[in-house]
Scaffold this active site. Structure first.
Site, mmCIF file in Angstrom:
data_model
loop_
_atom_site.group_PDB
_atom_site.id
_atom_site.type_symbol
_atom_site.label_atom_id
_atom_site.label_comp_id
_atom_site.label_asym_id
_atom_site.label_seq_id
_atom_site.Cartn_x
_atom_site.Cartn_y
_atom_site.Cartn_z
ATOM 1 N N GLU A 212 35.809 36.623 33.192
ATOM 2 C CA GLU A 212 35.149 36.298 31.919
ATOM 3 C C GLU A 212 34.430 34.962 31.993
ATOM 4 O OE1 GLU A 212 34.679 38.498 29.959
ATOM 5 O OE2 GLU A 212 36.245 39.895 30.518
ATOM 6 N N HIS A 303 29.674 48.482 34.544
ATOM 7 C CA HIS A 303 30.993 48.334 35.178
ATOM 8 C C HIS A 303 31.233 49.427 36.210
ATOM 9 C CE1 HIS A 303 31.378 46.127 31.389
ATOM 10 N NE2 HIS A 303 32.347 45.434 31.957
HETATM 11 ZN ZN LIG Z 1 32.536 41.733 32.698
#
Ligand SMILES: [Zn+2]
Length: 723
Positions: A212, A303
């Protein structure tokens, strides 16, 4: 379409993954967060608590202890407040690191602010209580310090923004009133959910925290867009540094089987291998494994395709020494990558960074070999075996094409992804260069239709006086003047259609919500068509003097929806097929009316959208309905998309998604059948998402195709048949 606007650098809120309910790797949610990235001294902590954190004028650095998520008591850097209490604010580094507790409140991904009422985690004495551990606050605090240390000591970077901005962690957040088994970041703040029966609070994993926080670094450097290949590189680089930070902080060998695992420590039970949501040693390659996802799935597979790129980076970290690799990837990120880069641009950026860092020839060959091993090299798309003719590669079109009589029209941004969307036209039969139809007036142009002779479309934006409105414009495909058909500042035109020089469109009154049809015949000003009192309509089809729409009204305690055909010559309804649904019950979804082959066609989805959709057709004289595809068909339409010529009707169909996760086979594919009925066949054997189709003439169809890792406008003259 990009979730980050590379022009203004609008930040993102990103999450590490998660479809925790499915238990398989991940979908994720990225959303534009229109808050401003602020200066180093005001980093989005908002109005709540920031004063307390920055009451640093009087607060003093201190050390204490706190329990972590595993119940161990660990030393923590804290601050002693003027009132003698302590809080989780680390003042020992060039940046301030503060950890907040949202006490279960929602974070608002659009405000950029802390959840209301969030306060720095505090304690009356320097030994913090048990709740500091169970909320994940201690782990989040240590994670932030570890990430800062990695950036500072290894990369020479001063915090996420590179300018010494405060690093804020917030634990115990929920999302839209629900538990949040995930982590997210918005460039400066890390937000951690509480986990659930399966997962620990998400600060438990340093690689997830590092992931993150790397998004924050990316946002302040290359600012890679959040979708498609650039999105997959964004996620891949976040995974690379997330894991690099974890193995460096923990002293884990690169040969340790857990080293390439992302999020392997989050699970309450089970093995690291079962828990990890991604692994950078999965050996996926572009040609064998690229998931050609359209924009509706994981932002084009951001992703789901990330390990193709991160796998190459991890191989570099294994074959070079880790420190050199970390500096190499960071240099590429900080100096060579740009927002809309694809995988091959990413390879070139890393190699350019390697030359700048004076890597040896042998080292550069290892870097190139790692990208080669993952199929990241120029021209990889040509090995995918596509069977389509490209019309416009790599579009950023938010809406699909329209087509007719050998021509297509579509809104598209310029190749740099900058500027407003303009309307382009080209041939569906030749490779002639597309030409721009819309004026260069700064407005957004798109949502077009064509009959092969002229285009009609919407332009949204301010007029010359700065007043925002929506205008219906038309222009011959061969050029000539742009003509305004309708311009409104308080009503919303939509569903534009053109047939034989006549133009039809819907107009929705923004106050009443009621929708009517307007028709412009032979260039005359558009006139509103009559509709019975209390009736409304949606969607619009127009062909050879006939209009089609879905009309609705209420009668006898029920809502009636009716696919309807209307003759512009007689101004009368010629066919109407009502479906009555008792009030208070969910309505079936009737959509995509079309006029083709002398019939009215539409899609009918049951109110329970989990059940299949039928493709219906009604005679134009009102004499009856028959199903072209019933709900029992093995080829039921998906996505409520339908397009047709007089000869053939084309729709998308989705195979069931396998339990093991997404595969190219489960992405939407185009099927075609004769308007007179028959068995659908595949339009194209391209393996990725096929969507937003536009029938041209005969069996020819143009559509957006994500097979090659971009949204390409492609065409086929006839269906491929079986694949
Ligand atoms: Zn990410």
């Amino acid at each position: 379409m990009h979730t980050a606007d590379p022009g203004n650098g609008a930040p993102l809120v990103r999450e590490v993954y998660a479809d925790a309910t499915l238990g398989v790797v991940a979908l994720a949610h990225d959303s534009s967060a229109p808050y401003q990235v602020s200066g180093a001294d005001d980093t989005g902590a908002g109005d709540t608590g920031a004063g307390a954190a920055r009451g640093a004028a009087a607060a003093q650095p201190a050390t204490g202890t706190a329990p972590d998520l595993l119940g161990r008591t660990v030393p923590v850097n804290i601050s002693r407040q003027p009132d003698g209490s302590y809080q989780l604010t680390d003042l020992t580094r060039p940046v301030t690191i503060t950890t907040y507790d949202a006490t279960g409140r929602d974070y608002n991904e659009f405000s950029g602010r802390l959840p209301d009422g969030s306060l720095p985690v505090g304690s009356p004495d320097p030994d913090f209580p048990a709740s500091t551990g169970t909320s994940g606050a201690t782990d989040a605090h240590l994670d932030a310090a570890a990430v800062y240390g990695f950036h500072h000591d290894r990369l020479g970077r001063d915090g996420l923004d590179g300018k010494g901005g405060t690093i804020t962690s917030v634990v115990n957040v929920s999302n839209r009133g629900k538990p949040f088994p995930n982590a997210a970041g918005d460039g400066q703040k890390m937000l951690y959910g509480n986990g659930n029966a399966r997962f620990l609070p998400f600060s438990a994993a340093l690689d997830v925290a590092g992931h993150e926080m790397t998004h924050g670094v990316i946002q302040h450097t290359a600012n890679l867009a959040g979708d498609g290949q650039s999105g997959a590189m964004n996620e891949g680089i976040a995974d690379y540094f997330g894991n690099a930070i974890e193995v460096t902080a923990r002293g884990t060998s690169m040969d340790d089987p857990a080293a390439p695992l992302m999020g392997e420590n989050l699970c309450r039970t089970g093995t690291p291998q079962d828990c990890a949501n991604r692994r950078l040693d999965d050996h996926r390659t572009t040609v064998d494994d690229y998931l050609g996802a359209g924009p509706d799935l994981d932002n084009g597979g951001a992703h789901l395709n990330s390990t193709i790129f991160s796998g190459a980076l991890w191989d570099i970290r294994r074959t070079l020494d880790p420190l050199t690799a970390d500096r190499l990837v960071y240099r590429a990120l900080a100096e060579y990558l740009t927002p809309l880069d694809d995988f091959v641009d990413g390879r070139n950026a890393v190699l350019a960074a390697g030359r700048a860092l004076k890597l040896s020839g042998a080292q550069l060959r290892k870097v190139a070999a790692a990208f080669d091993a993952h199929g990241i090299k120029a021209g990889w798309q040509s090995r995918l075996g596509t069977d389509t003719r490209p019309l416009l590669p790599g579009t950023s079109a938010p809406v699909g094409p329209a087509a007719g009589a050998g021509h297509w029209v579509m809104g598209n941004t310029d190749p740099n992804g900058k500027g407003a969307t303009a309307l382009y036209t080209g041939s569906t039969t030749t490779t002639a260069t597309p030409t721009r139809l819309s004026p260069d007036d700064g407005r957004i142009h798109g949502w077009a239709a064509t009959d092969g002779k002229s285009a009609v479309w919407l332009a949204i934006g301010p007029d010359t006086t700065g007043t925002w409105g929506t205008e219906v414009l038309t222009r011959p495909l061969s050029g000539g003047p742009v003509r305004s058909v309708f311009h409104s500042f308080d009503q919303s035109p939509g569903s534009v259609q053109v047939s034989g020089g006549d133009i039809a469109f819907t107009v929705t009154d923004n106050d009443t919500g009621r929708t009517r049809v307007r028709l412009s015949h032979d260039g005359a000003p558009p006139v509103e068509l009559p509709l019975p009192e209390g009736h409304d309509l949606a969607s619009l089809a127009f062909k050879d003097g006939l209009l089609g729409w879905i009309e609705s009204w209420t009668a006898d305690g029920a809502t009636v929806q009716a696919p309807t055909a209307f003759s512009t010559a007689t101004a009368k309804v010629t066919a109407q097929y009502p479906v009555s649904t008792p009030n208070g019950t969910d309505l079936p979804y009737l959509a995509s009316p079309l006029l083709a082959g002398g019939r009215l066609l539409w899609l009918a989805a049951p109110a329970d959208r989990t059940r299949p959709t039928a493709l219906r057709s009604g005679a134009l004289d009102g004499s009856g309905v028959r199903d072209l595809l019933s709900t029992d068909s093995p080829y039921t339409p998906a996505d409520m998309e339908l397009t047709a010529t007089d000869q053939a009707v084309t729709f998308t169909h989705r195979s069931a998604q396998p339990n093991s996760g997404w595969s190219n086979a489960a992405l939407p594919k185009l099927y075609q059948l004769p308007v007179s009925g028959g068995t659908p066949v595949r339009v194209s054997c391209n393996r990725g998402s096929q969507f937003h189709a536009a029938a041209d003439q005969g069996t020819r169809v143009a559509w957006l195709d994500a097979t090659a890792g971009r949204n390409d406008l492609v065409v086929r003259d006839r269906p491929a048949g079986s694949c």
